[in-house]
Design a protein around this motif. Structure first.
Motif, PDB file in Angstrom:
ATOM      1  N   GLN A  24      -4.621   9.350  28.688  1.00  0.00           N
ATOM      2  CA  GLN A  24      -5.715   9.366  29.364  1.00  0.00           C
ATOM      3  C   GLN A  24      -5.878   8.232  30.566  1.00  0.00           C
ATOM      4  N   SER A  25      -5.035   7.348  30.499  1.00  0.00           N
ATOM      5  CA  SER A  25      -5.048   6.284  31.665  1.00  0.00           C
ATOM      6  C   SER A  25      -4.312   6.850  32.808  1.00  0.00           C
ATOM      7  N   LYS A  26      -3.537   7.973  32.325  1.00  0.00           N
ATOM      8  CA  LYS A  26      -2.787   8.463  33.388  1.00  0.00           C
ATOM      9  C   LYS A  26      -3.774   9.727  34.249  1.00  0.00           C
ATOM     10  N   LEU A  27      -3.324   9.653  35.753  1.00  0.00           N
ATOM     11  CA  LEU A  27      -4.290  10.548  36.426  1.00  0.00           C
ATOM     12  C   LEU A  27      -3.838  12.065  36.349  1.00  0.00           C
ATOM     13  N   ASN A  28      -4.415  13.071  36.388  1.00  0.00           N
ATOM     14  CA  ASN A  28      -4.142  14.465  36.200  1.00  0.00           C
ATOM     15  C   ASN A  28      -4.232  14.880  37.654  1.00  0.00           C
ATOM     16  N   ASN A  49       0.141  12.877  35.604  1.00  0.00           N
ATOM     17  CA  ASN A  49       0.529  14.050  35.134  1.00  0.00           C
ATOM     18  C   ASN A  49       0.578  15.069  36.403  1.00  0.00           C
ATOM     19  N   VAL A  50       1.562  15.456  37.074  1.00  0.00           N
ATOM     20  CA  VAL A  50       1.312  16.666  38.004  1.00  0.00           C
ATOM     21  C   VAL A  50       1.789  17.895  37.718  1.00  0.00           C
ATOM     22  N   ILE A  51       0.715  19.058  38.276  1.00  0.00           N
ATOM     23  CA  ILE A  51       1.166  20.443  38.058  1.00  0.00           C
ATOM     24  C   ILE A  51       0.856  20.933  39.486  1.00  0.00           C
ATOM     25  N   ALA A  52       1.850  21.974  39.697  1.00  0.00           N
ATOM     26  CA  ALA A  52       1.756  22.724  41.000  1.00  0.00           C
ATOM     27  C   ALA A  52       1.452  24.129  40.577  1.00  0.00           C
ATOM     28  N   ALA A  76      -8.525  18.261  36.139  1.00  0.00           N
ATOM     29  CA  ALA A  76      -7.854  17.588  37.246  1.00  0.00           C
ATOM     30  C   ALA A  76      -8.602  16.251  37.858  1.00  0.00           C
ATOM     31  N   HIS A  77      -8.085  15.214  37.896  1.00  0.00           N
ATOM     32  CA  HIS A  77      -8.680  14.084  38.598  1.00  0.00           C
ATOM     33  C   HIS A  77      -8.767  14.028  40.247  1.00  0.00           C
TER      34      HIS A  77
END
Ligand code: ZN
Length: 311
Positions: A24-28, A49-52, A76-77
């Protein structure tokens, strides 16, 4: 025995909670393209966490918005867009459907990566439909200049630091490291390209003005008669004549266009050759990050020109 089991269950639960808290502390982060996603991974490291959404072998102007995209964007954040109307055909309805107020344009969780980069082909005067799919805000394929990649990384560093101030030092250090590796790679690319500066060539779509400007190539025409308009017989004949007149042999194409017309043109000019370059990360199998994108294109282009010169 019972006590040990109870303790290990509690320990397992604590572990799960710790994992969740960490996740949860990671940015989506969701990015329109694999190029922006790659640069975000460079800067964000394990804090994001990165999604393209678009794949690198797809035409980024026309992305089929899958239903799963809505859920992805909803969580997404931060949303990072290419901007300059590249995604005008598919992104606005997707952002609306996501019902995520945090990442709407103008909100802190929305980043237009084009804001501080070098944009070419900004039209002057009135734009009409007769001009084809001309972007009023300039050419949106700007990530194909590594100098712009650095500016995109700076914007991402600033935005991630704003959204997650506790990780500012982490993002700054990772940006500095990316900047160093990119600068070293640029020296390598410049050396490889140096013998071929001012070579004239043709490209299919106007995807490459930043790339060609950066490495000193001259684009003398396009397979498309106008941006986004498919090849027409009369334009193709004109282009063949112009290539013959200026002694131009190389046609650069993107992987998502049919090679029929470019190949037919190449067959009509001396030494004619079609070269498919990767317009994005993921545009070829071996291109898995932003620096590799240029390694791949620079080596392929220099290899083709070296071969042509050797004939
Ligand atoms: Zn375009």
């Amino acid at each position: 025995m019972r006590d040990i089991r109870a303790i290990s269950a509690a320990a397992a639960l604590a572990l799960v909670c710790a994992w969740e808290a960490q996740a949860q502390s990671k940015l989506n982060v969701v990015a329109s393209t694999e190029d922006l996603a790659s640069i975000t991974r460079e800067v964000g490291g394990d804090r994001v966490n990165v999604i393209a959404l678009a794949r690198g072998y797809q035409d980024p102007h026309f992305v089929e918005a899958k239903p799963s995209f809505i859920l992805t964007v909803n969580r997404a954040h931060l949303y990072i867009a290419v901007g300059r109307e590249l995604e005008i055909g598919w992104l606005p309805p997707l952002l609306t459907s996501s019902r995520n107020a945090k990442i709407q344009p103008g909100a802190p969780g929305y980043l237009d990566a084009s804001q501080n980069v070098r944009i070419l082909e900004i039209p002057t005067g009135q734009i009409t439909r007769a001009m084809g799919d001309v972007h009023p805000l300039g050419n949106p394929h700007y990530w194909l200049d590594p100098g712009n990649g650095r500016l995109i990384a700076q914007a991402i560093r600033n935005k991630l630091s704003e959204l997650s101030p506790a990780d500012r030092t982490h993002f700054t250090q990772r940006y500095d490291d990316f900047d160093r590796r990119l600068a070293a790679a640029e020296k390598r690319w410049d050396a490889i390209m140096a013998p071929y500066r001012r070579t004239k060539l043709v490209t299919y779509h106007r995807s490459w003005p930043n790339f060609m400007e950066r490495f000193g190539f001259d684009v003398i025409g396009y397979v498309e008669p106008k941006p986004g308009i498919p090849p027409s017989p009369s334009h193709t004949l004109d282009l063949i004549e112009e290539m013959k007149r200026q002694n131009v042999a190389l046609i650069v194409a993107e992987p998502y266009f049919s090679l029929r017309t470019p190949q037919a043109i190449a067959n009509q000019v001396a030494g004619g050759r079609v070269l498919v370059l990767a317009p994005s990360v993921g545009g070829a199998k071996e291109v898995t990050d932003y620096i590799q994108l240029f390694d791949y294109n620079v080596n392929l282009l220099a290899g083709a020109l070296k071969q042509a010169a050797g004939k």
